[in-house]
Design a protein around this motif. Structure first.
Motif, PDB file in Angstrom:
ATOM      1  N   SER A  79       3.693 -23.250 -11.286  1.00  9.03           N
ATOM      2  CA  SER A  79       2.525 -22.806 -12.048  1.00  9.03           C
ATOM      3  C   SER A  79       1.205 -23.624 -11.732  1.00  9.03           C
ATOM      4  O   SER A  79       0.037 -23.031 -11.551  1.00  9.03           O
ATOM      5  CB  SER A  79       2.889 -22.662 -13.436  1.00  9.03           C
ATOM      6  OG  SER A  79       1.661 -22.123 -14.093  1.00  9.03           O
ATOM      7  N   CYS A  99      -0.911 -20.813 -14.506  1.00 10.40           N
ATOM      8  CA  CYS A  99      -1.220 -20.015 -13.336  1.00 10.40           C
ATOM      9  C   CYS A  99      -1.833 -18.800 -13.860  1.00 10.40           C
ATOM     10  O   CYS A  99      -2.932 -18.345 -13.130  1.00 10.40           O
ATOM     11  CB  CYS A  99       0.132 -19.714 -12.624  1.00 10.40           C
ATOM     12  SG  CYS A  99      -0.322 -18.729 -10.908  1.00 10.40           S
ATOM     13  N   LYS A 100      -1.474 -17.912 -14.827  1.00 13.43           N
ATOM     14  CA  LYS A 100      -2.266 -16.917 -15.515  1.00 13.43           C
ATOM     15  C   LYS A 100      -3.645 -17.227 -15.699  1.00 13.43           C
ATOM     16  O   LYS A 100      -4.583 -16.406 -15.446  1.00 13.43           O
ATOM     17  CB  LYS A 100      -1.356 -16.350 -16.708  1.00 13.43           C
ATOM     18  CG  LYS A 100      -1.929 -15.040 -17.268  1.00 13.43           C
ATOM     19  CD  LYS A 100      -0.953 -14.697 -18.336  1.00 13.43           C
ATOM     20  CE  LYS A 100      -1.657 -13.349 -18.942  1.00 13.43           C
ATOM     21  NZ  LYS A 100      -3.155 -13.640 -19.558  1.00 13.43           N
ATOM     22  N   TYR A 101      -4.005 -18.293 -16.231  1.00 10.61           N
ATOM     23  CA  TYR A 101      -5.211 -18.700 -16.510  1.00 10.61           C
ATOM     24  C   TYR A 101      -6.112 -18.662 -15.494  1.00 10.61           C
ATOM     25  O   TYR A 101      -7.367 -18.380 -15.300  1.00 10.61           O
ATOM     26  CB  TYR A 101      -5.280 -20.043 -17.341  1.00 10.61           C
ATOM     27  CG  TYR A 101      -4.825 -19.758 -18.848  1.00 10.61           C
ATOM     28  CD1 TYR A 101      -5.519 -19.047 -19.766  1.00 10.61           C
ATOM     29  CD2 TYR A 101      -3.877 -20.444 -19.355  1.00 10.61           C
ATOM     30  CE1 TYR A 101      -5.232 -18.790 -21.008  1.00 10.61           C
ATOM     31  CE2 TYR A 101      -3.577 -20.342 -20.544  1.00 10.61           C
ATOM     32  CZ  TYR A 101      -4.020 -19.457 -21.412  1.00 10.61           C
ATOM     33  OH  TYR A 101      -3.590 -19.247 -22.937  1.00 10.61           O
ATOM     34  N   THR A 127      -0.434 -15.247  -9.618  1.00  8.40           N
ATOM     35  CA  THR A 127       0.890 -15.153 -10.550  1.00  8.40           C
ATOM     36  C   THR A 127       2.025 -14.442  -9.660  1.00  8.40           C
ATOM     37  O   THR A 127       3.107 -15.341 -10.078  1.00  8.40           O
ATOM     38  CB  THR A 127       0.695 -14.020 -11.535  1.00  8.40           C
ATOM     39  OG1 THR A 127      -0.441 -14.776 -12.682  1.00  8.40           O
ATOM     40  CG2 THR A 127       1.874 -13.797 -12.289  1.00  8.40           C
ATOM     41  N   ASN A 145       4.401 -19.463 -16.177  1.00  6.21           N
ATOM     42  CA  ASN A 145       3.418 -18.804 -15.419  1.00  6.21           C
ATOM     43  C   ASN A 145       2.361 -18.316 -16.393  1.00  6.21           C
ATOM     44  O   ASN A 145       0.931 -18.700 -15.820  1.00  6.21           O
ATOM     45  CB  ASN A 145       3.906 -17.574 -15.166  1.00  6.21           C
ATOM     46  CG  ASN A 145       2.736 -16.698 -14.417  1.00  6.21           C
ATOM     47  OD1 ASN A 145       2.380 -17.030 -13.351  1.00  6.21           O
ATOM     48  ND2 ASN A 145       2.532 -15.616 -15.147  1.00  6.21           N
ATOM     49  N   SER A 146       2.430 -18.344 -17.752  1.00  4.22           N
ATOM     50  CA  SER A 146       1.186 -17.914 -18.678  1.00  4.22           C
ATOM     51  C   SER A 146       0.597 -19.164 -19.051  1.00  4.22           C
ATOM     52  O   SER A 146      -0.717 -18.864 -19.515  1.00  4.22           O
ATOM     53  CB  SER A 146       1.866 -17.167 -19.665  1.00  4.22           C
ATOM     54  OG  SER A 146       2.655 -17.868 -20.609  1.00  4.22           O
ATOM     55  N   LEU A 147       1.218 -20.358 -18.734  1.00  2.00           N
ATOM     56  CA  LEU A 147       0.600 -21.558 -19.643  1.00  2.00           C
ATOM     57  C   LEU A 147      -0.483 -22.080 -18.621  1.00  2.00           C
ATOM     58  O   LEU A 147      -1.439 -22.799 -18.880  1.00  2.00           O
ATOM     59  CB  LEU A 147       1.730 -22.383 -19.748  1.00  2.00           C
ATOM     60  CG  LEU A 147       2.226 -22.387 -21.235  1.00  2.00           C
ATOM     61  CD1 LEU A 147       3.599 -23.322 -21.287  1.00  2.00           C
ATOM     62  CD2 LEU A 147       1.398 -22.099 -22.214  1.00  2.00           C
ATOM     63  N   GLN A 198      -0.369 -27.965 -22.256  1.00  2.00           N
ATOM     64  CA  GLN A 198       0.498 -26.851 -21.778  1.00  2.00           C
ATOM     65  C   GLN A 198       1.906 -27.199 -21.470  1.00  2.00           C
ATOM     66  O   GLN A 198       2.745 -26.474 -21.970  1.00  2.00           O
ATOM     67  CB  GLN A 198      -0.203 -26.141 -20.564  1.00  2.00           C
ATOM     68  CG  GLN A 198      -1.721 -25.774 -20.619  1.00  2.00           C
ATOM     69  CD  GLN A 198      -1.863 -24.709 -21.817  1.00  2.00           C
ATOM     70  OE1 GLN A 198      -1.892 -25.105 -22.902  1.00  2.00           O
ATOM     71  NE2 GLN A 198      -2.041 -23.495 -21.340  1.00  2.00           N
ATOM     72  N   ILE A 245       8.506 -17.125 -17.644  1.00  2.00           N
ATOM     73  CA  ILE A 245       7.455 -16.246 -18.207  1.00  2.00           C
ATOM     74  C   ILE A 245       6.354 -17.157 -18.968  1.00  2.00           C
ATOM     75  O   ILE A 245       5.144 -17.021 -18.596  1.00  2.00           O
ATOM     76  CB  ILE A 245       7.844 -15.119 -19.261  1.00  2.00           C
ATOM     77  CG1 ILE A 245       8.904 -14.149 -18.584  1.00  2.00           C
ATOM     78  CG2 ILE A 245       6.697 -14.629 -19.991  1.00  2.00           C
ATOM     79  CD1 ILE A 245       9.520 -13.332 -19.657  1.00  2.00           C
ATOM     80  N   MET A 246       6.991 -18.301 -19.545  1.00  2.00           N
ATOM     81  CA  MET A 246       5.973 -19.175 -20.326  1.00  2.00           C
ATOM     82  C   MET A 246       5.240 -20.128 -19.480  1.00  2.00           C
ATOM     83  O   MET A 246       4.024 -20.244 -19.403  1.00  2.00           O
ATOM     84  CB  MET A 246       6.924 -19.824 -21.421  1.00  2.00           C
ATOM     85  CG  MET A 246       7.201 -19.163 -22.579  1.00  2.00           C
ATOM     86  SD  MET A 246       5.859 -18.312 -23.366  1.00  2.00           S
ATOM     87  CE  MET A 246       4.571 -19.640 -23.679  1.00  2.00           C
ATOM     88  N   ASP A 290      -6.457 -15.071 -13.645  1.00  2.00           N
ATOM     89  CA  ASP A 290      -7.491 -14.057 -14.357  1.00  2.00           C
ATOM     90  C   ASP A 290      -9.040 -14.815 -14.525  1.00  2.00           C
ATOM     91  O   ASP A 290      -9.799 -14.034 -15.267  1.00  2.00           O
ATOM     92  CB  ASP A 290      -7.022 -13.757 -15.570  1.00  2.00           C
ATOM     93  CG  ASP A 290      -6.684 -14.603 -16.575  1.00  2.00           C
ATOM     94  OD1 ASP A 290      -7.467 -15.784 -16.460  1.00  2.00           O
ATOM     95  OD2 ASP A 290      -5.889 -14.409 -17.706  1.00  2.00           O
TER      96      ASP A 290
END
Length: 245
Positions: free
Chosen positions: A159, A76-78, A165, A72-74, A101, A69-70, A81
């Motif tokens: 990521s 790839c998520k940025y 994602t 991906n969010s650090l 990150q 979870i972390m 989106d």
């Protein structure tokens, strides 16, 4: 942390001859299931009991899911989106962004494993004073920490590779989970035992760590080398990729 607190407290509290016999009965009734998640073996000492019922499933899987979870969010998520554009528009080099990150991810994993260690020592000393060998536990959790860092580094690499994602999670989480399933199959029986060498989970053998087996030190070296290689690859990929943002 809350989930791990629940499981660690319950499992350590269950260490007594009567409960051990109950768990052995479960093992006889469902041998394949118990073997798959590593809940077998000698449980005569507190550390071996903890290895059987904590280190084969709970303390492997939950930190791994956190890493997925972390990681991906650090990064790839940025990118996915579009908010990575705000970071890249600032006068900050990509190397600094990716190292920041990565530091966040490794710090959180370190704090989680440190919390697990303090929790285990606290619960064990309250419930069974003097029953837990502190040196063995510390070395065991050093192995657990480096193993989780390796998994986190792989997820972070994915990521940095992928811009969406769904692909990041499919590879960054999917490959370790497939390896874990293969490891479960290897734990079931002799015919499938050699499958364990197809996974990175063979690098973390708790029994080797508590006995200070030379293979444990080789495993630490291999995991450390893998982490360094994946960090270098992640930084280079992020620095050079066309992000389209």
């Amino acid at each position: 942390m809350a989930i791990i607190t629940l499981y660690v407290s319950l499992i350590i509290g269950m260490f007594d001859p009567e409960m051990a016999s109950v768990l052995k009965e479960f093992e006889k009734v469902m041998p394949n299931l118990m073997a798959a998640v590593g809940m077998t073996g000698n449980s005569d000492t507190l550390i071996s009991f903890m290895i059987s019922y904590l280190y084969g499933f709970i303390l492997l899987l939950f930190p791994m899911v956190f890493s997925f979870i972390m990681a991906n969010s650090l990064i790839c998520k940025y990118v996915d989106d579009g908010s990575m554009a705000s970071l890249l528009a600032a006068p900050i080099k990509r190397r600094r962004i990716v190292f920041t990150q990565l530091t966040v991810l490794f710090t959180e994993i370190t704090l989680l494993i440190l919390y697990v260690t303090v929790l285990e020592l606290t619960v064990a000393n309250i419930s069974f004073p003097g029953a837990l060998n502190t040196d063995e536990l510390l070395f065991l959790n050093c192995g657990l920490w480096l193993f989780q860092i390796m998994i986190a580094a792989f997820s972070f690499l994915c990521s940095c590779i992928f811009n969406e994602t769904r692909y990041c999670l499919a590879f960054g989480a999917g490959i370790p989970l497939v390896m874990y399933i293969i490891q479960m199959l290897a734990n079931v029986g002799d015919k499938l035992a050699n499958l364990k060498y197809l996974t990175v989970f063979s690098l973390f053998d708790p029994d080797q760590f508590i006995t200070y087996d030379p293979m444990a030190f080789w495993s630490l070296a291999a995991m450390f080398l893998a982490v360094i290689i994946m960090i270098i690859a992640a930084v280079q990929i992020f620095k050079n990729k066309d992000l389209h943002v």
